[in-house]
Design an enzyme around this catalytic site. Structure first.
Site, PDB file in Angstrom:
ATOM      1  N   HIS A 161       0.798  -1.236   0.000  1.00  0.00           N
ATOM      2  CA  HIS A 161       0.000   0.000   0.000  1.00  0.00           C
ATOM      3  C   HIS A 161       0.835   1.294   0.000  1.00  0.00           C
ATOM      4  O   HIS A 161       0.413   2.303   0.506  1.00  0.00           O
ATOM      5  CB  HIS A 161      -0.939  -0.009   1.215  1.00  0.00           C
ATOM      6  N   GLU A 179       4.075  -5.321   8.671  1.00  0.00           N
ATOM      7  CA  GLU A 179       2.708  -5.099   8.167  1.00  0.00           C
ATOM      8  C   GLU A 179       2.085  -6.386   7.615  1.00  0.00           C
ATOM      9  O   GLU A 179       0.860  -6.521   7.578  1.00  0.00           O
ATOM     10  CB  GLU A 179       2.716  -4.029   7.053  1.00  0.00           C
ATOM     11  N   HIS A 195      -1.185   4.819   9.865  1.00  0.00           N
ATOM     12  CA  HIS A 195       0.217   5.228   9.993  1.00  0.00           C
ATOM     13  C   HIS A 195       0.303   6.548  10.753  1.00  0.00           C
ATOM     14  O   HIS A 195       0.572   7.587  10.159  1.00  0.00           O
ATOM     15  CB  HIS A 195       0.853   5.391   8.620  1.00  0.00           C
TER      16      HIS A 195
HETATM   17  C1  DHB Z   1       6.504   3.281   2.273  1.00  0.00           C
HETATM   18  C2  DHB Z   1       5.850   2.068   2.483  1.00  0.00           C
HETATM   19  C3  DHB Z   1       4.838   1.991   3.417  1.00  0.00           C
HETATM   20  O1  DHB Z   1       4.152   0.830   3.693  1.00  0.00           O
HETATM   21  C4  DHB Z   1       4.464   3.099   4.145  1.00  0.00           C
HETATM   22  O2  DHB Z   1       3.443   2.971   5.010  1.00  0.00           O
HETATM   23  C5  DHB Z   1       5.125   4.308   3.967  1.00  0.00           C
HETATM   24  C6  DHB Z   1       6.149   4.390   3.029  1.00  0.00           C
HETATM   25  C7  DHB Z   1       7.585   3.406   1.251  1.00  0.00           C
HETATM   26  O3  DHB Z   1       8.037   2.382   0.718  1.00  0.00           O
HETATM   27  O4  DHB Z   1       7.996   4.524   0.943  1.00  0.00           O
HETATM   28 FE    FE Z   2       2.687   1.066   5.429  1.00  0.00          FE
END
Ligand code: DHB
Ligand code: FE
Length: 458
Positions: free
Chosen positions: A185, A413, A232
């Site tokens: 995601h 996650e 988040h």
């Molecule tokens: C990224 C991936 C994530 O799952 C997230 O919540 C925030 C950033 C990333 O790869 O930049």
């Molecule tokens: Fe994430």
């Protein structure tokens, strides 16, 4: 299948469950506003003007004006919220409780001094105790009932019709989980969509991997998506960290994560199904947090785009289900897998023939912090996909530390995928192994390996 509500026949008692809470939402939120001195002053200065600011029903407003707590509870109020109204009037809890009994303040106090009301004859409706009578009513409530007889009759007819429809639905069937969908995601995927960059060489192979998914979704569109994701540090900051939170509201706005809210439609919920799932899952001993105010972040909106593209309005209802994978301790894979099984039982006991998909989002390998940032483990990720398909119960035993060591700190996650997998029919022993409708893996998107699976119940 109706939920177990054994409290319905306790005399003189209203249990504040999800149905009552939905009915009384704005009445109770209005009461909460009276915890600020400034609001109490404004309310006291002009009750009508203050009440006009709240989207409560006319009846709720009348019950508030009459200070009739039985009436307010009938319209969805709960005593701890209503107590803010009583406190505004300078009443004690004893005065408030006594006001609902039909006794005088003195008689109620004397009864308490003499040892309180006896439970004898007051355990079940229809016994001969002294709490069996109808609720005490203020003159204002009686007058309201007289002047609203027609509306009340129409409401009773409406309720009856609704029950009949529900009855018809019950014979038509119950909700079913048709498929589970799993996807990473990454916020940068959302930015690529919002900024029109999906055709750029960096992004083209990633979005190509979701073309079959969008086509599959057109042919297999559910009524509701139960969407497992993680917040988040968006709706939940360090002031509140629920391990499992279910969104029971009618709608959820896309959050502003610091870049401005994403230009995506607001998410429409399914309050009845969500409340049903909350009650059923909690009765199966999983203690969910019930959330009526929730803004959804990239963890939810990016998977929606990947599976539905960028429509004017999302074509399905969504029940957001947020899992804490930010601050340890986070739930184990085993707990997530068992929770998925409980969610399946909850969904399939809902008396309406809804097609429901359950999604697990987040992952795959990524680490967003420290000198180890950028960690990607293709072999481990692909083994995770293999095992998620073929041996999820074994995969659920993998401890947190392996996710961190092998898939990076934010790779944790992936435990959320086990919730969706646990809800599939082969796990319940009521169906064969799911059909793998699509599988995709790509590196990189921003800091992350992207994994995606669609599993259909057969
Ligand atoms: C990224 C991936 C994530 O799952 C997230 O919540 C925030 C950033 C990333 O790869 O930049
Ligand atoms: Fe994430």
């Amino acid at each position: 299948m109706a939920l177990d509500k054994p409290y319905k026949d306790v005399p003189g008692t209203t249990i504040f469950d999800a149905d009552q809470s939905r009915k009384g939402y704005w009445l109770n939120q209005f009461c909460m506003s009276l915890m600020k001195a400034e609001n109490r002053a404004r309310f006291k200065a002009d009750e009508d003007a203050y009440l006009a600011e709240w989207p409560m029903t006319d009846e709720q407003k009348a019950a508030v004006r009459a200070r009739d707590l039985n009436w307010a509870m009938r319209t969805g109020g709960n005593i701890y919220f209503l107590a803010k109204l009583g406190a505004t009037d300078g009443l004690s809890f004893q005065q408030m409780a006594g006001s609902m009994t039909g006794m005088s303040e003195h008689a109620y106090r004397d009864m308490m001094i003499a040892g309180g009301r006896s439970p004898e004859g007051n355990r079940y409706a229809g016994e001969s105790g002294n709490a069996q009578g109808p609720a005490a009513q203020s003159e204002a409530w009686k007058e309201w009932e007289l002047t609203h007889q027609e509306a009340l009759a129409a409401q009773i007819l409406g309720d009856h019709a609704a029950r009949q429809t529900a009855g018809a639905d019950a014979t038509a069937g119950h909700a079913r989980i048709t498929a589970s969908v799993y996807t990473s995601h990454v916020p940068a995927i959302g930015a690529a969509i919002d900024l029109g960059k999906t055709g750029e060489p960096y992004w083209q192979p990633l979005f190509a991997g979701y073309e079959p998914s969008k086509k599959w979704m057109e042919e297999n569109r559910p009524d509701v998506v139960f969407l497992v994701y993680n917040d988040h540090a968006t709706s939940f900051d360090l002031g509140m960290i629920p391990t499992f939170a279910i969104g029971t509201a009618a709608e959820f706005e896309p959050a502003d994560e610091g870049y401005g809210p994403r230009p995506v439609p607001k998410v429409m919920g399914h309050p009845e199904l969500a409340s049903h799932i909350a009650q059923s899952v909690i009765q199966q001993d999983f203690d969910l947090t019930i959330v009526n105010e929730l803004q959804v972040d990239h963890g939810l909106t990016v998977p929606m785009n990947l599976l539905f593209g960028s429509p004017e309005a999302w074509p399905v209802k969504v029940i957001p289900f947020a899992v804490n994978v930010v601050q340890y301790p986070v739930p184990s894979g085993q707990r997530c897998f068992q929770l998925g099984q409980a969610i399946r039982r909850a969904i399939e006991s809902f008396d309406a023939p809804l097609k429901v998909q359950i999604w697990g989002t987040g992952g795959m390998s990524h680490q967003l912090q420290g000198p180890r940032a950028g960690l990607i483990n293709k072999e481990w990720d692909n083994q995770f996909l293999d095992r998620l398909i073929a041996e999820p119960a074994e995969l659920a035993k993998v401890p947190h530390i392996e996710y961190v060591r092998e898939a990076g700190s934010e790779g944790i996650e992936l435990v959320m995928w086990l919730i969706a997998r646990g809800a599939m029919s082969d796990v319940a022993g009521t169906g064969p192994a799911p059909k793998v409708a699509h599988r995709f893996f790509h590196v990189p998107a921003s800091n992350t390996a992207v994994g995606h699976l669609i599993l259909e119940n057969q």
